[in-house]
Design a protein around this motif. Structure first.
Motif, PDB file in Angstrom:
ATOM      1  N   THR A 218     -10.720   3.766  -9.866  1.00 41.09           N
ATOM      2  CA  THR A 218      -9.868   2.255  -9.901  1.00 41.09           C
ATOM      3  C   THR A 218      -9.315   2.299 -11.174  1.00 41.09           C
ATOM      4  O   THR A 218      -8.178   1.698 -11.309  1.00 41.09           O
ATOM      5  N   VAL A 222      -5.371   1.162 -11.644  1.00 39.98           N
ATOM      6  CA  VAL A 222      -4.930  -0.054 -12.017  1.00 39.98           C
ATOM      7  C   VAL A 222      -3.721   0.509 -13.272  1.00 39.98           C
ATOM      8  O   VAL A 222      -2.751  -0.271 -13.423  1.00 39.98           O
ATOM      9  N   THR A 341      -7.651  -0.679   1.204  1.00 38.02           N
ATOM     10  CA  THR A 341      -8.400  -0.614  -0.155  1.00 38.02           C
ATOM     11  C   THR A 341      -7.465   0.070  -1.156  1.00 38.02           C
ATOM     12  O   THR A 341      -7.453  -0.704  -2.216  1.00 38.02           O
ATOM     13  N   ILE A 345      -5.890  -2.282  -4.046  1.00 38.82           N
ATOM     14  CA  ILE A 345      -6.086  -2.140  -5.532  1.00 38.82           C
ATOM     15  C   ILE A 345      -4.857  -1.952  -6.513  1.00 38.82           C
ATOM     16  O   ILE A 345      -4.524  -2.481  -7.292  1.00 38.82           O
ATOM     17  N   SER A 346      -3.878  -0.933  -5.770  1.00 37.99           N
ATOM     18  CA  SER A 346      -2.683  -0.518  -6.409  1.00 37.99           C
ATOM     19  C   SER A 346      -1.626  -1.854  -6.437  1.00 37.99           C
ATOM     20  O   SER A 346      -1.177  -2.093  -7.676  1.00 37.99           O
ATOM     21  N   THR A 348      -2.264  -5.006  -6.050  1.00 36.53           N
ATOM     22  CA  THR A 348      -2.766  -6.103  -7.205  1.00 36.53           C
ATOM     23  C   THR A 348      -2.426  -5.910  -8.410  1.00 36.53           C
ATOM     24  O   THR A 348      -2.168  -6.615  -9.366  1.00 36.53           O
TER      25      THR A 348
END
Length: 403
Positions: A218, A222, A341, A345-346, A348
């Protein structure tokens, strides 16, 4: 090679082309936004809203239909995404004001969200049996190459071609028609199973056995996508306002320099173990962003470009590593939800900081907003390096006995 393997290879390559098309279309509006602003007379704050509705649609689609292809099959979901993408292109083509841009971008976000998670799972399904890691390489390279091609292609049309706000959408409609043909001849690769309606309930979940891997990835996910958001949202404006580059083609090249370098890097590193790339990718993202910030401070296009290339190498390595690890750890029935998922994450990380930065430009100015954004990316990159170095040391077996 057996005929079945040849057919599988052709389908894999054809779907790879579709993988390129969706991110290319998503980056096309970036160099067009200044022109839309002139035509329709809206502010930078409104531009931020146009950017935000795309992300809203995309994340909504990821949450709602991200796992649907695991239940109803890949082909129906992908066919629906292509149809909705075509509608969004038509709305762009006929747009006469801000409301049309909002509708078009929102529909495009939904279509892209439905497509990318399905395409990710489909590429894993079709990957050569002797080289399953190739799915991660092609998807990573294709995504970055698409972002690069869309930005520079649209920038070239804005700068050089007639009817720049219309011609690009006509070209994309033709390419989308070819994608529809690919889907029409594609065999279904996922076994239909019960639970399709239940899968539409918005949720982001990761199987307990996979959570450690996902959490470790993560930070670098990010970092890389937050940097991508900076370039896609503020890149052309930074080039024009802070570095004095006025050409809209060059504004598109700013995005291409990051994403094109990333695509080339992903291809060149395709044979490397994906887990070994995670920490170096994060370090390059942080270091390259720091050099880019230095170039902005010195008003040096050369230094800023050098930093972008360094960050682009990290961007490509991160895309290859993260997607490759996700592809390795997911069982077939988990791929749709797991890739949903991954993209939640990517995107966002890609969108929320960029929207905040867009708002911040009206408060503290473009230069300060870009500097704060870049500094946060540097810190995130350093944190990602630390997390993955510690994790790698914990995984390393303890050697016993004498030499």
């Amino acid at each position: 090679m057996h005929s079945e393997d040849r057919t599988r290879a052709r389908l894999f390559a054809a779907v790879g082309g579709v993988v390129v098309l969706f991110p290319a279309a998503s980056s096309v509006p970036s160099p067009l936004y200044p022109l839309y602003q002139q035509l329709f007379g809206f502010s930078a704050a409104t531009l931020t809203v146009v950017f935000a509705v795309y992300v809203l649609g995309l994340l909504g689609a990821l949450l709602v239909v991200g796992a649907l292809s695991d239940h109803v099959g890949r082909r129906p979901v992908l066919a629906g995404a292509i149809a909705l993408e075509a509608v969004s292109f038509v709305v762009f083509l006929t747009a006469g004001g801000v409301p049309a841009l909002l509708v078009a971008r929102f529909l495009q976000g939904i279509a892209t969200g439905a497509a990318i998670t399905t395409l990710g799972a489909l590429m894993v399904d079709l990957a050569p049996r002797e080289a399953p890691h190739r799915a991660g390489m092609v998807t990573g390279v294709g995504t970055l190459a698409g972002l690069a091609a869309g930005a520079v292609g649209a920038g070239a049309l804005v700068q050089l071609a007639p009817a720049p706000t219309r011609l690009v959408w006509i070209v994309l409609l033709v390419l989308l028609a070819l994608s529809a043909v690919v889907v029409a001849v594609l065999p279904e690769t996922a076994t239909r199973r019960a639970g399709g309606w239940a899968s539409l309930v918005p949720r982001v979940g990761v199987a307990p056995r996979l959570r450690g891997e996902v959490l470790a990835l993560t930070p670098v996910l990010v970092t890389s996508w937050a940097l991508g958001g900076l370039y896609m949202s503020l890149g052309p404006s930074i080039a024009a306002g802070l570095l004095g580059v006025q050409s809209r083609l060059v504004g598109g090249l700013v995005v291409t320099l990051l994403c094109g370098t990333g695509a080339l890097t992903s291809y060149l590193l395709r044979g490397r173990p994906v887990r070994s790339l995670v920490a170096p990718a994060a370090a390059l993202l942080a270091g390259g962003t720091a050099v880019t910030l230095l170039g902005m401070a010195l008003t040096s296009v050369v230094v800023a470009a050098l930093g972008t290339v360094i960050a682009g190498i990290g961007f490509g390595a991160a895309a290859l590593a993260c997607f490759g690890v996700f592809a390795e750890i997911a069982a077939p029935e988990e791929r749709g939800e797991l890739f949903a998922t991954f993209y939640v994450i990517s995107y966002t990380a890609f969108s929320v900081p960029a929207v905040l930065a867009g708002i911040g430009t009206g408060i503290v100015g473009l230069a300060t907003a870009a500097e704060i954004y870049g500094a946060v990316v540097v810190v995130l990159g350093a944190a990602a390096v630390a997390v993955n170095v510690v994790r790698a040391r914990r995984r390393r077996p303890v050697l016993t006995g004498s030499a």
